[in-house]
Design a protein around this motif. Structure first.
Motif, PDB file in Angstrom:
ATOM      1  N   LEU A 345       0.827  -1.208   0.000  1.00  0.00           N
ATOM      2  CA  LEU A 345       0.000   0.000   0.000  1.00  0.00           C
ATOM      3  C   LEU A 345       0.864   1.262   0.000  1.00  0.00           C
ATOM      4  N   ARG A 346       1.940   1.252   0.756  1.00  0.00           N
ATOM      5  CA  ARG A 346       2.830   2.421   0.766  1.00  0.00           C
ATOM      6  C   ARG A 346       3.488   2.603  -0.599  1.00  0.00           C
ATOM      7  N   CYS A 347       3.785   1.499  -1.260  1.00  0.00           N
ATOM      8  CA  CYS A 347       4.348   1.591  -2.607  1.00  0.00           C
ATOM      9  C   CYS A 347       3.329   2.183  -3.575  1.00  0.00           C
ATOM     10  N   GLU A 373       8.624  -1.880  -8.509  1.00  0.00           N
ATOM     11  CA  GLU A 373       8.743  -2.430  -7.158  1.00  0.00           C
ATOM     12  C   GLU A 373       7.434  -3.065  -6.703  1.00  0.00           C
ATOM     13  N   LEU A 374       6.314  -2.544  -7.188  1.00  0.00           N
ATOM     14  CA  LEU A 374       5.003  -3.013  -6.727  1.00  0.00           C
ATOM     15  C   LEU A 374       4.742  -4.462  -7.126  1.00  0.00           C
ATOM     16  N   ALA A 375       5.181  -4.886  -8.299  1.00  0.00           N
ATOM     17  CA  ALA A 375       4.898  -6.245  -8.779  1.00  0.00           C
ATOM     18  C   ALA A 375       5.450  -7.322  -7.840  1.00  0.00           C
ATOM     19  N   PRO A 376       6.735  -7.281  -7.459  1.00  0.00           N
ATOM     20  CA  PRO A 376       7.213  -8.320  -6.529  1.00  0.00           C
ATOM     21  C   PRO A 376       6.590  -8.217  -5.150  1.00  0.00           C
ATOM     22  N   LEU A 377       6.220  -7.002  -4.719  1.00  0.00           N
ATOM     23  CA  LEU A 377       5.536  -6.878  -3.430  1.00  0.00           C
ATOM     24  C   LEU A 377       4.188  -7.584  -3.461  1.00  0.00           C
ATOM     25  N   LEU A 378       3.450  -7.406  -4.549  1.00  0.00           N
ATOM     26  CA  LEU A 378       2.163  -8.087  -4.663  1.00  0.00           C
ATOM     27  C   LEU A 378       2.351  -9.599  -4.759  1.00  0.00           C
ATOM     28  N   LEU A 409      -6.093  -5.264  -4.458  1.00  0.00           N
ATOM     29  CA  LEU A 409      -4.702  -4.851  -4.654  1.00  0.00           C
ATOM     30  C   LEU A 409      -4.315  -4.934  -6.130  1.00  0.00           C
ATOM     31  N   ASP A 410      -4.829  -5.945  -6.822  1.00  0.00           N
ATOM     32  CA  ASP A 410      -4.597  -6.017  -8.270  1.00  0.00           C
ATOM     33  C   ASP A 410      -5.231  -4.824  -8.976  1.00  0.00           C
ATOM     34  N   ASP A 411      -6.424  -4.394  -8.512  1.00  0.00           N
ATOM     35  CA  ASP A 411      -7.058  -3.195  -9.073  1.00  0.00           C
ATOM     36  C   ASP A 411      -6.177  -1.971  -8.850  1.00  0.00           C
ATOM     37  N   CYS A 412      -5.626  -1.858  -7.642  1.00  0.00           N
ATOM     38  CA  CYS A 412      -4.728  -0.733  -7.350  1.00  0.00           C
ATOM     39  C   CYS A 412      -3.531  -0.739  -8.299  1.00  0.00           C
ATOM     40  N   ALA A 413      -2.953  -1.908  -8.492  1.00  0.00           N
ATOM     41  CA  ALA A 413      -1.781  -2.006  -9.372  1.00  0.00           C
ATOM     42  C   ALA A 413      -2.143  -1.623 -10.806  1.00  0.00           C
ATOM     43  N   ARG A 414      -3.306  -2.056 -11.262  1.00  0.00           N
ATOM     44  CA  ARG A 414      -3.720  -1.727 -12.630  1.00  0.00           C
ATOM     45  C   ARG A 414      -3.907  -0.219 -12.798  1.00  0.00           C
ATOM     46  N   GLU A 415      -4.545   0.417 -11.826  1.00  0.00           N
ATOM     47  CA  GLU A 415      -4.759   1.860 -11.921  1.00  0.00           C
ATOM     48  C   GLU A 415      -3.442   2.624 -11.838  1.00  0.00           C
ATOM     49  N   VAL A 416      -2.541   2.149 -11.000  1.00  0.00           N
ATOM     50  CA  VAL A 416      -1.242   2.807 -10.859  1.00  0.00           C
ATOM     51  C   VAL A 416      -0.442   2.693 -12.151  1.00  0.00           C
ATOM     52  N   PRO A 471      -8.008  11.198 -18.488  1.00  0.00           N
ATOM     53  CA  PRO A 471      -7.633   9.817 -18.147  1.00  0.00           C
ATOM     54  C   PRO A 471      -6.866   9.703 -16.839  1.00  0.00           C
ATOM     55  N   ALA A 472      -6.032  10.682 -16.498  1.00  0.00           N
ATOM     56  CA  ALA A 472      -5.292  10.599 -15.246  1.00  0.00           C
ATOM     57  C   ALA A 472      -6.240  10.589 -14.065  1.00  0.00           C
ATOM     58  N   LEU A 473      -7.269  11.427 -14.114  1.00  0.00           N
ATOM     59  CA  LEU A 473      -8.250  11.451 -13.033  1.00  0.00           C
ATOM     60  C   LEU A 473      -9.076  10.170 -12.994  1.00  0.00           C
ATOM     61  N   VAL A 474      -9.323   9.573 -14.161  1.00  0.00           N
ATOM     62  CA  VAL A 474     -10.045   8.299 -14.183  1.00  0.00           C
ATOM     63  C   VAL A 474      -9.274   7.254 -13.375  1.00  0.00           C
ATOM     64  N   HIS A 475      -7.956   7.169 -13.603  1.00  0.00           N
ATOM     65  CA  HIS A 475      -7.147   6.201 -12.862  1.00  0.00           C
ATOM     66  C   HIS A 475      -7.078   6.545 -11.373  1.00  0.00           C
ATOM     67  N   LEU A 476      -6.971   7.825 -11.049  1.00  0.00           N
ATOM     68  CA  LEU A 476      -6.919   8.213  -9.640  1.00  0.00           C
ATOM     69  C   LEU A 476      -8.223   7.897  -8.923  1.00  0.00           C
ATOM     70  N   HIS A 477      -9.340   8.136  -9.576  1.00  0.00           N
ATOM     71  CA  HIS A 477     -10.621   7.826  -8.956  1.00  0.00           C
ATOM     72  C   HIS A 477     -10.812   6.319  -8.820  1.00  0.00           C
ATOM     73  N   GLY A 478     -10.339   5.549  -9.804  1.00  0.00           N
ATOM     74  CA  GLY A 478     -10.390   4.102  -9.678  1.00  0.00           C
ATOM     75  C   GLY A 478      -9.533   3.619  -8.516  1.00  0.00           C
ATOM     76  N   LEU A 479      -8.387   4.266  -8.323  1.00  0.00           N
ATOM     77  CA  LEU A 479      -7.518   3.921  -7.205  1.00  0.00           C
ATOM     78  C   LEU A 479      -8.180   4.263  -5.880  1.00  0.00           C
ATOM     79  N   GLU A 480      -8.823   5.422  -5.813  1.00  0.00           N
ATOM     80  CA  GLU A 480      -9.567   5.787  -4.602  1.00  0.00           C
ATOM     81  C   GLU A 480     -10.626   4.742  -4.273  1.00  0.00           C
ATOM     82  N   ARG A 481     -11.345   4.310  -5.289  1.00  0.00           N
ATOM     83  CA  ARG A 481     -12.422   3.344  -5.073  1.00  0.00           C
ATOM     84  C   ARG A 481     -11.874   2.018  -4.541  1.00  0.00           C
TER      85      ARG A 481
END
Length: 501
Positions: A345-347, A373-378, A409-416, A471-481
């Protein structure tokens, strides 16, 4: 299980590249050994050395990988000499073998390099038992290993070094601690105890092939940090071995060591080991078991009884590992899982902050290293939660919560990743709402990673959908969700933690 291997995502085709390069590197190593007049035993030893160099060396940088590869003989050659000299001294051989197990696991505290050197030391000792090495063979084996490592390094670092075009990825290591609180110290003691049990019981089954039991215990401990992970890995190793033996009866035994088809199938097995390792330990063990059977066929000792003995020895090794992690300084699953989730999450937050800064006009901000870095953490989170999401887990409520955590967490990674790709576009425009959205992401991460006693009460989070043109806000809002949805499974009742301590 088939879906995990053949449908699993392979970003950048890294698994395919790694598996193909391994076949080329190991093939070149064996070919060089053969054409320089080395015996079959020496060629097999060289091929194993090349496999280990390509499989276990995982430093974050190419330079680091090169240094670690160069250091492999420094640990391998002394171990090879000791193991060969103790060939006719069972008591001393057994004591040293168990000591090598403990030292190899303990070396993980020094990160990827310590891990690679520890594995190479263990497998060098293991190979001497597999091939019945005696002192007179040492000069030939030294030259074979040297040539094989040079061949593998040539393919990896000169011919096809695709890592040069990739961001450096740090392999995540468990949080530091001291004394018996350190996971590597506890695991070293556990592995020593488990391998001693496997060695003694394995010798009761076979005075010739007992080392299989020790090898099973060793590899079950590799890349695990808690008792739950180790138990699941033991089950998967046994399952993969059974499947590999069944395939060996159909494929390897009828060949009777015929050179050309056996070599071709060994190459297929090597590809399978590297291609499946990251997504399915069961499939990797199937490939390892088939390769071992094929090598025994080349040595002229393969028969169905030998494969049955291999399964029995694997069962002994799995039992030794299970008893060790349950009763010898157990490392709890909950603490391990919670630490990996918080780091992931911190990553996510660091990725978001760097991407937002880049979109805001910063020329130094770069989310790419954090995305890498996020991929091996997940992957570590998935490994840690494996005991809960296993089909045989009886804890249905916790299994469902664990699956929710993994999916979100996979959703977070996709949005990031989507946000980072937009930030990399020099034409991407800055929207003033990015700062506010990033602040909300930061607050959500802080709420999820704060100690339980200080976490605010969960509240409903309304996330509006931004216009499609942003599109940047779309990803940020998806990450928030996704972060908001993570609140429920991660903030469960203190009496019902995600993973039982």
């Amino acid at each position: 299980m088939l879906k995990r291997v053949f449908v699993a995502p392979d970003p950048g085709l890294l698994r395919l590249r790694s598996a193909t390069r391994a076949v080329l590197g190991i093939g070149l190593a064996v070919t060089v050994c053969a054409f320089t007049g080395h015996s079959l035993v020496a060629a097999i030893t060289g091929g194993l050395a090349a496999l280990l160099a390509l499989f276990t060396v995982t430093d974050a940088t190419v330079r680091g990988q090169l240094v670690t590869t160069a250091l492999l003989p420094a640990v391998g050659f002394p171990v090879l000499a000791v193991a060969a000299l103790l060939h006719d001294h069972p008591v001393g051989r057994d004591a040293v073998f168990v000591a090598v197990v403990g030292a190899g696991v303990y070396a993980r505290r020094w990160g990827p390099r310590g891990h690679a050197l520890g594995v190479f030391a263990f497998m060098t000792f293991f190979a001497t038992q597999f091939l019945h090495t005696v002192p007179d063979q040492l000069p030939e084996l030294y030259t074979a290993v040297t040539l094989a490592l040079l061949a593998a390094a040539t393919v990896r670092f000169a011919v096809w070094c695709y890592e040069l075009r990739l961001p450096a990825v740090s392999v995540p290591v468990p949080p530091s601690a001291r004394g018996l609180a350190r996971a590597t110290t506890r695991q070293a003691i556990q592995a020593t105890a488990g391998s001693a049990f496997a060695l003694l019981v394995g010798q009761l089954l076979s005075e010739q092939r007992w080392y299989w039991a020790v090898g099973a215990t060793w590899w079950i401990f590799v890349n695990t940090t808690s008792r739950g992970e180790t138990l699941v890995r033991g089950f998967r190793r046994a399952l993969g071995t059974v499947l590999g033996i069944a395939l060996g009866l159909v494929v390897a035994v009828p060949l009777h060591g015929a050179l050309v088809p056996t070599v071709a199938l060994v190459a297929v097995s090597v590809f399978g080991i590297f291609y499946t390792a990251a997504v399915s330990y069961t499939w990797m063990m199937l490939a390892v078991t088939l390769m071992a059977g094929l090598l025994y066929g080349l040595l002229g000792v393969l028969d169905p009884a030998l494969l049955a003995l291999r399964f029995a020895e694997t069962g002994v090794g799995a039992l030794g590992a299970a008893l060790a992690v349950l009763f010898v300084l157990p490392v709890t699953t909950h603490a391990t899982t919670d630490a990996w989730i918080q780091r992931a999450l911190r990553c996510v937050h660091r990725c978001t902050a760097e991407a937002a800064a880049r979109l805001a006009g910063s020329t130094t901000a770069d989310p790419a290293p954090h995305v890498a870095e996020l991929a091996p953490l997940l992957s570590r989170v998935r490994l840690s939660l494996a005991p809960l999401v296993h089909p045989l887990s009886p804890l249905r409520a916790r299994k469902e919560r664990a699956r929710q955590v993994l999916a979100l967490l996979d959703d977070c990674a996709r949005e990031v990743r989507g946000l980072a790709s937009i930030a990399a576009d020099p034409e991407a425009s800055h929207d003033a709402r990015l700062t506010a959205a990033c602040q909300r992401v930061e607050a959500a991460v802080e709420a999820l990673t704060a100690p339980r006693s200080t976490r605010p009460a969960a509240a409903a989070v309304a996330v509006s959908q931004p216009p499609a043109a942003e599109p940047a806000l779309v990803h940020l809002h998806g990450l928030e969700r996704a972060l908001a949805d993570l609140s429920a499974p991660l903030r469960g009742s203190p009496r019902s933690e995600l993973v039982d301590a």
